[in-house]
Scaffold this active site. Structure first.
Site, PDB file in Angstrom:
ATOM      1  CG  HIS A 152     -83.961 -34.194  72.275  1.00  0.00           C
ATOM      2  ND1 HIS A 152     -84.528 -34.646  73.432  1.00  0.00           N
ATOM      3  CD2 HIS A 152     -84.101 -32.846  72.280  1.00  0.00           C
ATOM      4  CE1 HIS A 152     -84.986 -33.616  74.121  1.00  0.00           C
ATOM      5  NE2 HIS A 152     -84.745 -32.514  73.444  1.00  0.00           N
TER       6      HIS A 152
ATOM      7  CD  GLU B 145     -90.219 -21.855  75.199  1.00  0.00           C
ATOM      8  OE1 GLU B 145     -90.984 -21.000  75.686  1.00  0.00           O
ATOM      9  OE2 GLU B 145     -88.998 -21.659  75.045  1.00  0.00           O
TER      10      GLU B 145
ATOM     11  NE  ARG C   2     -89.118 -26.081  68.011  1.00  0.00           N
ATOM     12  CZ  ARG C   2     -90.403 -26.390  68.015  1.00  0.00           C
ATOM     13  NH1 ARG C   2     -90.813 -27.428  68.727  1.00  0.00           N
ATOM     14  NH2 ARG C   2     -91.279 -25.701  67.320  1.00  0.00           N
TER      15      ARG C   2
ATOM     16  CG  ASP D 217     -88.092 -28.140  73.903  1.00  0.00           C
ATOM     17  OD1 ASP D 217     -88.975 -27.987  74.774  1.00  0.00           O
ATOM     18  OD2 ASP D 217     -88.271 -27.838  72.708  1.00  0.00           O
TER      19      ASP D 217
ATOM     20  CD  GLU E  94     -95.929 -29.355  74.381  1.00  0.00           C
ATOM     21  OE1 GLU E  94     -96.409 -30.502  74.440  1.00  0.00           O
ATOM     22  OE2 GLU E  94     -94.739 -29.118  74.121  1.00  0.00           O
TER      23      GLU E  94
ATOM     24  CG  ASP F  31     -92.883 -30.544  72.440  1.00  0.00           C
ATOM     25  OD1 ASP F  31     -93.584 -31.565  72.424  1.00  0.00           O
ATOM     26  OD2 ASP F  31     -92.983 -29.641  71.584  1.00  0.00           O
TER      27      ASP F  31
ATOM     28  CE1 TYR G  63     -90.219 -31.421  70.344  1.00  0.00           C
ATOM     29  CE2 TYR G  63     -87.954 -31.050  71.027  1.00  0.00           C
ATOM     30  CZ  TYR G  63     -89.261 -30.612  70.903  1.00  0.00           C
ATOM     31  OH  TYR G  63     -89.599 -29.351  71.337  1.00  0.00           O
TER      32      TYR G  63
END
Length: 690
Positions: free
Chosen positions: A344, A86, A300, A84, A9, A82, A298
């Site tokens: 995670h 998203e 989140r 997740d 990203e 990432d 990570y």
């Protein structure tokens, strides 16, 4: 020439990963999503099973062109967004945009950006997980159906620029309901009796506990006088002494929610700032000769578990730095929250050996403070419990019972490294008592009754609101910070003294949503919807079914609202003064950072003024102006002369309306972690206050 293209990203992440992969790999950044629903229209075909219409995001054409050009020159493409929902959706959109086979093993995921983690991840690429993609699509489509149907209604009936969303509306509701609780709260009187006793030369405090062996509450001054009338001498008997050893266990490593809460308490960070800095630490920071290094895992996550390797690394560090007695015996118990996805690990340093002090010079002040918090919390979680010696003493005369409690640290354990903060900001300190024994006599020094009143529940801070939303199952780790930011930008709530207060606009919008769309504001419904989205991710539900179940009833309510919702006129409140530029009346307006004054002749006159608060102190510099409270661009309170710019007096500390008794200079209030005290702005005079 490179054989492989890796797409992530951000440029920072690309730089870090590129360093580990070598010359055969070219790493480029997509700068987030490349496709999304169009902003100018709904972009969801309700008649065709809620089919979304995705378009290239404005401004992403050049990025996509660069990626397509690079893709033609390599043998294989890896999508490393990432780990997740998203990130999975970003990978899926990239696969479509680059005409890739989405069933190919093109997806690479890693929880930390370190050399070993990256190397291992590229050994086991997988297919794009469509369950994760569908869960992200479902949330996006659901929020679009709600927002793009209710928002135009609010524009038409209230004012332009408003929005309504599932999670943000519930957050506003919580803030407004708390305000109503505060307004309707009836304080109740209660009294305490504080006593100070002496044993020899040692003094200690005790508090009234009860009468004739039973606990008693004091509700009035009459109750207090009845107790005091029973006391007839200065000598009191020690009737009970209880000594215990109490263990205190360390807290778990950070989740997204607990990191945001603790960063607010200890660092005064807003949730948005915490996540921004955590992202920087995750993606990588230049560390001298090592180059760019990812410092944390990570950020989140709702899990508190950490890998066996990380645990062992922490234990080795603890033994070396503090001694073997400071390591935890056995494994840390990880209780799994039913609402947690546990996808995670907890947020932790990628290497415990990177002690915050050793890399401080490479980090910005805020990066260092947040990294130190994460590092200390994780290390402490693998340390031995603290052991406290506690003591409870009952002191009696004529049936009147006072109780004193004390504690001291016998073995600090994890507290050597880290102690969790609390919402009232008070630091935990040892409370020592003399070495008392049953049957001893102690002498009274002072007995002081004090009147109190029960307090209403406190307004929500960002940290408290995030914690409550998490407990209720509203939102997920990735949504907390954006939600808090949105409700402030829309002007539905404002922050006063770091606590949320609702605005008139927020109350009006909420009232309309309550009347016509009650399910959106139902906490249980919102939490259930989050569970449904999780079930899509787990492959247990089809996303179209979840959306359809919601939309069928929502569509009916929408039709009723379009017919029956009445227009609301929000009139500006007069500010009581005229515009110095054009003479028209000034009015109060609500902006992102709270109320301000603006000219009623807008847009012809664009004059605005900050609302200043006179604190009742004359300016010590010019002797003519008054000191007023102002806010800096970063919303920090400071004090200045109301004759500015003629008088340039400024103070970050609050001046008070009396001179220093020692040198006659200005006295100011100083805040510290221990409370507030008064000191002189020129000499060493100081006095303590409550």
């Amino acid at each position: 020439m490179a054989d492989y293209l890796v797409i992530v990203e951000s440029p920072a992440k690309a730089k870090t990963i590129g360093k580990y992969l070598g010359k055969k790999y070219i790493v480029k950044a997509s700068m987030g999503h490349v496709r999304d629903l169009p902003k100018s229209q709904m972009g969801v075909n309700v008649e065709q099973n809620y089919e979304p219409r995705y378009i290239t995001i404005r401004g992403k054409g050049p990025v996509l062109k660069e990626l397509k050009t690079a893709a033609k020159k390599v043998k294989r493409i890896y999508l490393a967004a990432d780990p997740d929902r998203e990130g999975e959706a970003i990978a899926w959109h990239l696969a479509h945009s680059l005409n890739m086979d989405e069933h190919s093993e093109c997806r690479v995921v890693f929880n930390e950006i370190t050399k070993n983690a990256i190397k291992e991840a590229f050994k086991t690429p997988r297919q794009i997980n469509m369950d994760l993609v569908d869960a992200q699509q479902a949330r996006r489509i659901l929020d679009r159906l709600v927002g793009y149907n209710i928002s135009p209604l609010l524009w038409k009936k209230v004012k332009k620029g408003l929005s309504a969303g599932r999670v943000q509306s519930v957050a506003v509701k919580m803030i407004i309901e708390r305000e109503k609780e505060i307004q309707s709260f009836n304080p109740e009187e209660y009294w305490n009796i504080q006593a100070q006793f002496f044993l020899g030369k040692e003094s200690f405090d005790a508090k009234f506990y009860g009468l004739d062996g039973k606990k008693k509450e004091l509700g009035s001054e009459e109750d207090v006088q009845n107790i005091l009338s029973k006391l007839n001498s200065d000598s009191y008997n020690v009737t009970s002494v209880k000594r215990k050893e109490r263990k205190r266990n360390p807290v778990n490593p950070f989740t997204t929610s607990s990191l945001q809460q603790e960063a607010a308490r200890k660092l005064n960070f807003r949730a948005k700032k915490t996540m921004m800095i955590a992202q920087q630490l995750y993606e990588g920071v230049e560390i001298g000769k090592e180059g760019t290094v990812g410092l944390i895992t990570y950020m989140r996550t709702d899990s508190t578990r950490i890998s066996e390797t990380a645990q062992q690394e922490a234990r080795t560090y603890i033994i070396t730095a503090y001694g073997e007695e400071y390591t935890r015996q056995g494994k840390r118990e990880v209780k799994s929250d039913k609402k947690a996805q546990d996808a995670h690990e907890a947020i932790r340093p990628t290497s415990v050996d990177k002690d915050p002090k050793t890399i401080k010079s490479y980090l910005s002040r805020d990066q260092y403070r947040l990294y130190k918090l994460i590092w200390e919390r994780m290390v402490a979680s693998e340390m031995a419990p603290a052991v406290m010696d506690t003591m409870s003493v009952d002191i009696e005369q004529n049936g009147v019972l006072f109780r004193a409690t004390g504690s001291k640290i016998k073995f600090p354990g994890f507290m050597k490294v880290y102690i969790e903060g609390n919402d009232d900001g008070k630091k935990e300190e040892d409370r020592f008592l003399p070495n008392l024994e049953e049957g001893q006599t102690v002498e009274k020094d002072e007995i002081e009754p004090s009147q109190h009143f029960t307090q209403p529940p406190p307004r929500y801070t960002e940290a408290r609101l995030v914690k409550t939303m998490e407990e209720l199952g509203i939102g997920r780790p990735s949504t907390y910070a954006p939600t808090l930011d949105t409700i402030q930008r829309r002007g539905y709530v404002a922050l006063e003294d770091k606590r949320f207060v609702p605005t008139e606009l927020g109350e009006i919008v909420l009232e309309l949503i309550v009347e016509f769309f009650p399910e959106i504001l139902d906490v249980e419904f919102t939490a259930k919807m989050e569970g449904n989205l999780d079930s899509i991710e787990e492959g247990a539900n089809e996303w179209v079914n979840i959306i359809d179940d919601f939309y069928r009833s929502f569509e009916k309510r929408l039709s009723v609202a379009e017919e029956e919702m009445k227009e609301v006129e929000i009139r500006d409140e007069p500010a009581g003064e005229d515009c110095e530029k054009c003479g028209h009346e000034m009015v109060y307006k609500m902006g992102r950072y709270g109320k301000f004054m603006a000219c009623s002749n807008f847009p012809d006159c664009r004059n605005t003024k900050a609302i200043v608060k006179d604190i009742g102190v004359k300016c010590p510099t010019c002797k003519e102006g008054n000191i007023v409270e102002r806010r800096s661009k970063k919303r920090r309170i400071f004090y200045g002369c109301d004759r500015y710019p003629e008088c340039e007096f400024i103070s970050w500390d609050k001046p008070i309306a009396r001179p220093c008794p020692k040198c006659s200079s200005m006295l100011v209030e100083k805040k510290s972690k221990k409370g507030v005290h008064v000191e002189c702005s020129s000499c060493d005079y100081r006095e303590e206050t409550n």
